[in-house]
Scaffold this motif. Structure first.
Motif, PDB file in Angstrom:
ATOM      1  N   HIS A 139       0.822  -1.211   0.000  1.00 54.26           N
ATOM      2  CA  HIS A 139       0.000   0.000   0.000  1.00 54.26           C
ATOM      3  C   HIS A 139       0.857   1.263   0.000  1.00 54.26           C
ATOM      4  CE1 HIS A 139       0.749   0.606   4.317  1.00 54.26           C
ATOM      5  NE2 HIS A 139       0.577  -0.697   4.441  1.00 54.26           N
ATOM      6  N   THR A 140       2.117   1.113  -0.389  1.00 49.41           N
ATOM      7  CA  THR A 140       2.971   2.279  -0.591  1.00 49.41           C
ATOM      8  C   THR A 140       3.922   1.975  -1.742  1.00 49.41           C
ATOM      9  OG1 THR A 140       4.347   3.927   0.527  1.00 49.41           O
ATOM     10  CG2 THR A 140       4.748   1.605   1.099  1.00 49.41           C
ATOM     11  N   TYR A 141       4.826   2.891  -2.037  1.00 50.08           N
ATOM     12  CA  TYR A 141       5.644   2.735  -3.232  1.00 50.08           C
ATOM     13  C   TYR A 141       6.544   1.493  -3.190  1.00 50.08           C
ATOM     14  CZ  TYR A 141       4.545   7.664  -4.355  1.00 50.08           C
ATOM     15  OH  TYR A 141       3.918   8.850  -4.648  1.00 50.08           O
ATOM     16  N   SER A 142       7.121   1.204  -2.036  1.00 47.88           N
ATOM     17  CA  SER A 142       8.088   0.109  -1.960  1.00 47.88           C
ATOM     18  C   SER A 142       7.414  -1.251  -1.813  1.00 47.88           C
ATOM     19  CB  SER A 142       9.043   0.315  -0.784  1.00 47.88           C
ATOM     20  OG  SER A 142       9.893  -0.814  -0.639  1.00 47.88           O
ATOM     21  N   GLY A 143       7.917  -2.216  -2.566  1.00 51.13           N
ATOM     22  CA  GLY A 143       7.444  -3.583  -2.413  1.00 51.13           C
ATOM     23  C   GLY A 143       7.921  -4.244  -1.139  1.00 51.13           C
ATOM     24  N   PHE A 144       8.851  -3.599  -0.429  1.00 54.31           N
ATOM     25  CA  PHE A 144       9.402  -4.177   0.791  1.00 54.31           C
ATOM     26  C   PHE A 144       8.732  -3.660   2.067  1.00 54.31           C
ATOM     27  CE2 PHE A 144      12.827  -4.906  -2.229  1.00 54.31           C
ATOM     28  CZ  PHE A 144      13.273  -6.170  -1.881  1.00 54.31           C
ATOM     29  N   GLN A 145       8.057  -2.523   1.993  1.00 54.77           N
ATOM     30  CA  GLN A 145       7.563  -1.859   3.200  1.00 54.77           C
ATOM     31  C   GLN A 145       6.375  -2.611   3.794  1.00 54.77           C
ATOM     32  OE1 GLN A 145       8.994   0.817   4.665  1.00 54.77           O
ATOM     33  NE2 GLN A 145       7.514   0.724   6.326  1.00 54.77           N
ATOM     34  N   GLY A 146       6.617  -3.347   4.879  1.00 54.88           N
ATOM     35  CA  GLY A 146       5.538  -4.022   5.584  1.00 54.88           C
ATOM     36  C   GLY A 146       4.870  -5.140   4.823  1.00 54.88           C
ATOM     37  N   THR A 147       5.594  -5.791   3.902  1.00 58.63           N
ATOM     38  CA  THR A 147       4.966  -6.796   3.034  1.00 58.63           C
ATOM     39  C   THR A 147       5.466  -8.217   3.247  1.00 58.63           C
ATOM     40  OG1 THR A 147       6.638  -6.538   1.293  1.00 58.63           O
ATOM     41  CG2 THR A 147       4.706  -5.074   1.202  1.00 58.63           C
ATOM     42  N   GLY A 148       6.607  -8.395   3.876  1.00 57.11           N
ATOM     43  CA  GLY A 148       7.193  -9.730   3.982  1.00 57.11           C
ATOM     44  C   GLY A 148       8.009 -10.142   2.777  1.00 57.11           C
ATOM     45  N   LEU A 149       8.183  -9.243   1.803  1.00 53.40           N
ATOM     46  CA  LEU A 149       8.931  -9.593   0.598  1.00 53.40           C
ATOM     47  C   LEU A 149      10.375  -9.962   0.913  1.00 53.40           C
ATOM     48  CD1 LEU A 149       9.289  -9.889  -2.445  1.00 53.40           C
ATOM     49  CD2 LEU A 149       9.584  -7.399  -2.595  1.00 53.40           C
ATOM     50  N   GLU A 150      11.014  -9.220   1.800  1.00 50.56           N
ATOM     51  CA  GLU A 150      12.413  -9.526   2.114  1.00 50.56           C
ATOM     52  C   GLU A 150      12.539 -10.935   2.680  1.00 50.56           C
ATOM     53  OE1 GLU A 150      16.297  -7.902   4.597  1.00 50.56           O
ATOM     54  OE2 GLU A 150      14.373  -6.884   4.837  1.00 50.56           O
ATOM     55  N   ALA A 151      11.686 -11.286   3.621  1.00 50.92           N
ATOM     56  CA  ALA A 151      11.740 -12.629   4.207  1.00 50.92           C
ATOM     57  C   ALA A 151      11.468 -13.698   3.155  1.00 50.92           C
ATOM     58  CB  ALA A 151      10.730 -12.735   5.358  1.00 50.92           C
ATOM     59  N   MET A 152      10.529 -13.435   2.247  1.00 46.96           N
ATOM     60  CA  MET A 152      10.234 -14.380   1.178  1.00 46.96           C
ATOM     61  C   MET A 152      11.476 -14.643   0.326  1.00 46.96           C
ATOM     62  SD  MET A 152       7.476 -13.962  -1.956  1.00 46.96           S
ATOM     63  CE  MET A 152       6.109 -13.663  -0.843  1.00 46.96           C
ATOM     64  N   LEU A 153      12.157 -13.568  -0.060  1.00 49.22           N
ATOM     65  CA  LEU A 153      13.359 -13.714  -0.877  1.00 49.22           C
ATOM     66  C   LEU A 153      14.453 -14.447  -0.120  1.00 49.22           C
ATOM     67  CD1 LEU A 153      13.341 -10.144  -2.455  1.00 49.22           C
ATOM     68  CD2 LEU A 153      13.016 -12.286  -3.705  1.00 49.22           C
ATOM     69  N   ARG A 154      14.653 -14.108   1.143  1.00 50.04           N
ATOM     70  CA  ARG A 154      15.673 -14.781   1.947  1.00 50.04           C
ATOM     71  C   ARG A 154      15.359 -16.266   2.069  1.00 50.04           C
ATOM     72  NH1 ARG A 154      19.420 -10.811   1.573  1.00 50.04           N
ATOM     73  NH2 ARG A 154      18.830  -8.916   2.681  1.00 50.04           N
ATOM     74  N   ASP A 155      14.088 -16.590   2.302  1.00 44.83           N
ATOM     75  CA  ASP A 155      13.690 -17.991   2.429  1.00 44.83           C
ATOM     76  C   ASP A 155      13.931 -18.765   1.133  1.00 44.83           C
ATOM     77  OD1 ASP A 155      12.926 -17.570   5.035  1.00 44.83           O
ATOM     78  OD2 ASP A 155      10.768 -17.467   4.600  1.00 44.83           O
ATOM     79  N   MET A 156      13.814 -18.079   0.010  1.00 45.85           N
ATOM     80  CA  MET A 156      14.086 -18.700  -1.288  1.00 45.85           C
ATOM     81  C   MET A 156      15.582 -18.810  -1.580  1.00 45.85           C
ATOM     82  SD  MET A 156      11.345 -16.771  -3.773  1.00 45.85           S
ATOM     83  CE  MET A 156       9.588 -17.125  -3.754  1.00 45.85           C
ATOM     84  N   GLY A 157      16.390 -18.185  -0.730  1.00 45.90           N
ATOM     85  CA  GLY A 157      17.829 -18.175  -0.981  1.00 45.90           C
ATOM     86  C   GLY A 157      18.227 -17.228  -2.094  1.00 45.90           C
ATOM     87  N   ARG A 158      17.447 -16.160  -2.270  1.00 42.89           N
ATOM     88  CA  ARG A 158      17.684 -15.221  -3.365  1.00 42.89           C
ATOM     89  C   ARG A 158      18.353 -13.954  -2.833  1.00 42.89           C
ATOM     90  NH1 ARG A 158      17.022 -18.043  -8.224  1.00 42.89           N
ATOM     91  NH2 ARG A 158      16.313 -19.993  -7.294  1.00 42.89           N
ATOM     92  N   SER A 159      19.424 -13.554  -3.504  1.00 43.61           N
ATOM     93  CA  SER A 159      20.178 -12.364  -3.092  1.00 43.61           C
ATOM     94  C   SER A 159      20.202 -11.293  -4.178  1.00 43.61           C
ATOM     95  CB  SER A 159      21.612 -12.754  -2.732  1.00 43.61           C
ATOM     96  OG  SER A 159      22.240 -13.395  -3.832  1.00 43.61           O
ATOM     97  N   GLU A 160      19.514 -11.543  -5.291  1.00 43.23           N
ATOM     98  CA  GLU A 160      19.429 -10.588  -6.396  1.00 43.23           C
ATOM     99  C   GLU A 160      17.968 -10.412  -6.793  1.00 43.23           C
ATOM    100  OE1 GLU A 160      23.640 -11.894  -8.550  1.00 43.23           O
ATOM    101  OE2 GLU A 160      21.758 -12.128  -9.648  1.00 43.23           O
ATOM    102  N   VAL A 161      17.606  -9.203  -7.218  1.00 43.23           N
ATOM    103  CA  VAL A 161      16.271  -8.966  -7.759  1.00 43.23           C
ATOM    104  C   VAL A 161      16.385  -8.284  -9.117  1.00 43.23           C
ATOM    105  CG1 VAL A 161      15.077  -8.879  -5.537  1.00 43.23           C
ATOM    106  CG2 VAL A 161      16.022  -6.765  -6.501  1.00 43.23           C
ATOM    107  N   ILE A 162      15.483  -8.671  -9.995  1.00 50.28           N
ATOM    108  CA  ILE A 162      15.344  -8.038 -11.306  1.00 50.28           C
ATOM    109  C   ILE A 162      14.012  -7.295 -11.264  1.00 50.28           C
ATOM    110  CG2 ILE A 162      15.179  -8.392 -13.801  1.00 50.28           C
ATOM    111  CD1 ILE A 162      16.442 -11.260 -13.183  1.00 50.28           C
ATOM    112  N   VAL A 163      14.046  -5.988 -11.446  1.00 51.56           N
ATOM    113  CA  VAL A 163      12.845  -5.158 -11.273  1.00 51.56           C
ATOM    114  C   VAL A 163      12.246  -4.812 -12.630  1.00 51.56           C
ATOM    115  CG1 VAL A 163      11.926  -3.005 -10.342  1.00 51.56           C
ATOM    116  CG2 VAL A 163      13.746  -4.215  -9.108  1.00 51.56           C
ATOM    117  N   THR A 164      10.952  -5.117 -12.772  1.00 48.97           N
ATOM    118  CA  THR A 164      10.178  -4.768 -13.962  1.00 48.97           C
ATOM    119  C   THR A 164       8.842  -4.191 -13.501  1.00 48.97           C
ATOM    120  OG1 THR A 164       9.105  -6.947 -14.091  1.00 48.97           O
ATOM    121  CG2 THR A 164      11.199  -6.689 -15.268  1.00 48.97           C
ATOM    122  N   GLY A 165       8.085  -3.576 -14.416  1.00 47.84           N
ATOM    123  CA  GLY A 165       6.726  -3.146 -14.101  1.00 47.84           C
ATOM    124  C   GLY A 165       6.515  -1.646 -14.180  1.00 47.84           C
TER     125      GLY A 165
END
Length: 199
Positions: free
Chosen positions: A110-136
């Motif tokens: 509900h704000t500009y960042s996909g990381f703010q209060g969403t759990g996205l960081e934990a999701m990526l860490r759990d997947m073992g991902r250290s890089e992101v490709i941003v589109t959209g």
């Protein structure tokens, strides 16, 4: 003849590096009906990025921007007034043309960042991902803010020059200039296809 993306890469990329398919995740930011007119020209590039990531085993994660009540507007309510995306409306839904598959995560924000209060960081860490490709969309708002946040959280950031869009070329290129200087490796679909084909 250069594509728009490759032209932007040659103008704004300060550093060159390819994403690692074993470390990367693709973020598809806010490809929703609300932004359909703006997003329509980049649908082929978005689909190409998604397809090559899927083929390489790179996770594809979507974000969806929506508001439920005035309590979650934050400064966006002051800034944009009533021009917000409300949950439960057709405008809030992902564009069918993007082709999200069952099981691919949708991060609600509900704000500009996909990381703010969403759990996205934990999701990526759990997947073992250290890089992101941003589109959209929009290049200079949610895409740029998500990219900056990712960088500050320690993720290596790749930002697509041809699979992002906003309301003007000037704002699109301003983001590419800023991110290419201090936050992200700029890529386009040709770079992704070449890099991810190495799997």
């Amino acid at each position: 003849m250069e594509t728009k993306g490759s032209s932007s890469l040659s103008r704004f990329a300060m550093r060159r590096r390819d994403p690692d398919p074993k470390s990367a995740a693709l973020l598809v930011i806010d490809m929703q009906n609300y932004f359909a007119a703006m997003a329509a020209p980049i649908i082929p590039s978005i689909r190409a990025a998604i397809d090559c990531c899927r083929s390489a085993g790179v996770p594809v994660i979507f974000t969806r921007h929506r508001h439920r009540s005035p309590e979650d507007y934050g400064m966006l309510g002051e800034w944009w007034g009533g021009d917000l995306i409300f949950d439960g409306t057709p405008e809030s839904e992902l564009m069918p043309e993007v082709g999200r598959r069952d099981g691919e995560p949708v991060v609600q924000k509900h704000t500009y960042s996909g990381f703010q209060g969403t759990g996205l960081e934990a999701m990526l860490r759990d997947m073992g991902r250290s890089e992101v490709i941003v589109t959209g969309v929009m290049t200079n708002l949610c895409c740029e803010t998500t990219a900056r946040d990712a960088f500050l959280k320690g993720f290596r950031v790749f930002f697509s020059a041809d699979a992002t869009a906003t309301s003007s070329r000037e704002m699109h290129e301003a983001t590419l200039l800023n991110l290419g200087y201090g936050f992200a490796y700029l890529v386009d679909c040709q770079v992704l296809k070449r890099a991810l084909a190495k799997v």
